[in-house]
Design a protein around this motif. Structure first.
Motif, mmCIF file in Angstrom:
data_model
loop_
_atom_site.group_PDB
_atom_site.id
_atom_site.type_symbol
_atom_site.label_atom_id
_atom_site.label_comp_id
_atom_site.label_asym_id
_atom_site.label_seq_id
_atom_site.Cartn_x
_atom_site.Cartn_y
_atom_site.Cartn_z
ATOM 1 N N LEU A 153 0.883 1.690 11.794
ATOM 2 C CA LEU A 153 1.661 1.525 10.567
ATOM 3 C C LEU A 153 3.132 1.310 10.893
ATOM 4 O O LEU A 153 3.573 1.487 12.028
ATOM 5 N N TRP A 194 5.429 4.785 7.081
ATOM 6 C CA TRP A 194 5.803 6.186 7.237
ATOM 7 C C TRP A 194 7.325 6.261 7.268
ATOM 8 O O TRP A 194 7.968 5.613 8.088
ATOM 9 N N GLY A 197 0.786 -1.226 0.000
ATOM 10 C CA GLY A 197 0.000 0.000 0.000
ATOM 11 C C GLY A 197 0.816 1.273 0.000
ATOM 12 O O GLY A 197 1.982 1.310 -0.381
ATOM 13 N N ARG A 198 0.188 2.308 0.485
ATOM 14 C CA ARG A 198 0.735 3.666 0.430
ATOM 15 C C ARG A 198 1.869 3.851 1.437
ATOM 16 O O ARG A 198 1.768 3.463 2.597
ATOM 17 N N ALA A 237 -3.148 9.299 6.922
ATOM 18 C CA ALA A 237 -4.396 8.543 6.833
ATOM 19 C C ALA A 237 -4.353 7.572 5.648
ATOM 20 O O ALA A 237 -4.107 7.971 4.516
ATOM 21 N N GLY A 238 -4.556 6.302 5.935
ATOM 22 C CA GLY A 238 -4.577 5.293 4.888
ATOM 23 C C GLY A 238 -3.213 4.754 4.495
ATOM 24 O O GLY A 238 -3.127 3.857 3.650
ATOM 25 N N ALA A 239 -2.149 5.265 5.094
ATOM 26 C CA ALA A 239 -0.800 4.793 4.754
ATOM 27 C C ALA A 239 -0.479 3.506 5.509
ATOM 28 O O ALA A 239 -0.966 3.273 6.617
ATOM 29 N N GLU A 240 0.356 2.682 4.913
ATOM 30 C CA GLU A 240 0.830 1.461 5.562
ATOM 31 C C GLU A 240 2.225 1.629 6.147
ATOM 32 O O GLU A 240 2.638 0.865 7.024
ATOM 33 N N ARG A 300 -0.416 4.783 15.548
ATOM 34 C CA ARG A 300 -0.900 5.111 14.210
ATOM 35 C C ARG A 300 -1.204 3.878 13.379
ATOM 36 O O ARG A 300 -1.753 3.987 12.290
ATOM 37 N N LYS A 347 -1.645 13.493 11.245
ATOM 38 C CA LYS A 347 -2.664 12.444 11.253
ATOM 39 C C LYS A 347 -3.371 12.379 9.910
ATOM 40 O O LYS A 347 -3.609 11.296 9.363
ATOM 41 N N ARG A 348 -3.689 13.534 9.344
ATOM 42 C CA ARG A 348 -4.335 13.568 8.033
ATOM 43 C C ARG A 348 -3.381 13.123 6.928
ATOM 44 O O ARG A 348 -3.769 12.434 5.984
#
Length: 240
Positions: A156, A130, A24-25, A125-128, A154, A121-122
């Motif tokens: 991730l 960081w 993912g992202r 969002a949706g990331a796998e 978080r 946080k925004r």
């Protein structure tokens, strides 16, 4: 969640391994400091599908905006910015005033919360995964930084490809590769945050001594890398 593969002896190899193993992202947050500029170069030169974003707090140095623009031109990209929520920012100013962070730590943490933590946080969002520019020798509090860990708060993977590099290593890499760097680094600012909260360091001071210099706490952080108790997040499970 098991941690993704982050093998490799160089930051470039680690980034490539991370991208291969995460479906993912992946998001890299840059503040345009020396470490983040090096990682941006590695991401672009490696052709990795890793989003590069930044947190524009509204109180950044003009030099930071200048290197932001230079970075976009150098690498042919647009770096997406995340800003404080207008209503939350208005409430912060109503409660504490424009520069209330100088007077109490609660005010300073509230400011960092509105200007940095909530926008992060925004951004994530949706990331796998960081990607960060943390290095283990930046401060005593960051001494246990590992190459990769699981951020339970978080949900991730949190990667620090430069975790075992020294500042000299990063500076040498940037110079060798012609990486744009913030002009403030040459003026005694090894760590650069918001303009009201950053000063140049004095000879012999640690890298992060210029951040929130009026506070006496040696483990000063803005909240991006600490847990709910304000302690620096330690790796629960990690590989080097």
């Amino acid at each position: 969640m098991s941690l993704p593969d982050f093998s490799g002896t160089t930051p470039q190899e680690r980034l490539a391994s991370l991208r291969r193993s995460v479906a993912g992202r992946i998001v890299f947050t840059t503040s345009f400091g020396l470490e983040d500029q090096a990682i941006t170069h590695m991401i672009r030169e490696g052709g990795h599908d890793i989003e590069i974003v930044t947190l524009d707090t509204g109180r950044l140095y003009s030099e930071t905006h200048a290197v932001w623009a230079e970075t976009e031109q150098r690498y042919g990209l647009r770096i997406r910015s995340f800003h404080p929520d207008p209503q939350a920012l208005a409430a912060l100013l109503d409660d504490w005033g424009a520069n209330g962070f100088y007077h109490t730590k609660d005010a300073r943490l509230a400011c960092c919360g509105v200007r940095k933590v909530e926008p992060l946080k925004r951004a994530l969002a949706g990331a796998e995964a960081w990607v960060t520019g943390l290095r283990a020798d930046q401060s005593q509090a960051r001494g246990d930084v590992m190459a990769i860990e699981f951020d339970t708060g978080r949900g991730l993977a949190k990667a620090a490809p430069l975790h075992d590099w020294s500042r000299e290593d990063v500076a040498r890499f940037c110079e060798t590769n012609g990486v744009p760097v913030n002009a403030l680094h040459a003026q005694g600012y090894p760590s650069i945050g918001c303009e009201p909260c950053t000063r140049a360091v004095k000879p012999g001071e640690p890298e992060r001594a210029g951040r929130w210099w009026w506070e006496q706490d040696d483990a000063k952080e803005c909240g991006l890398h600490v847990d709910a108790d304000g302690k620096f997040v330690r790796a629960k499970e990690a590989v080097q």
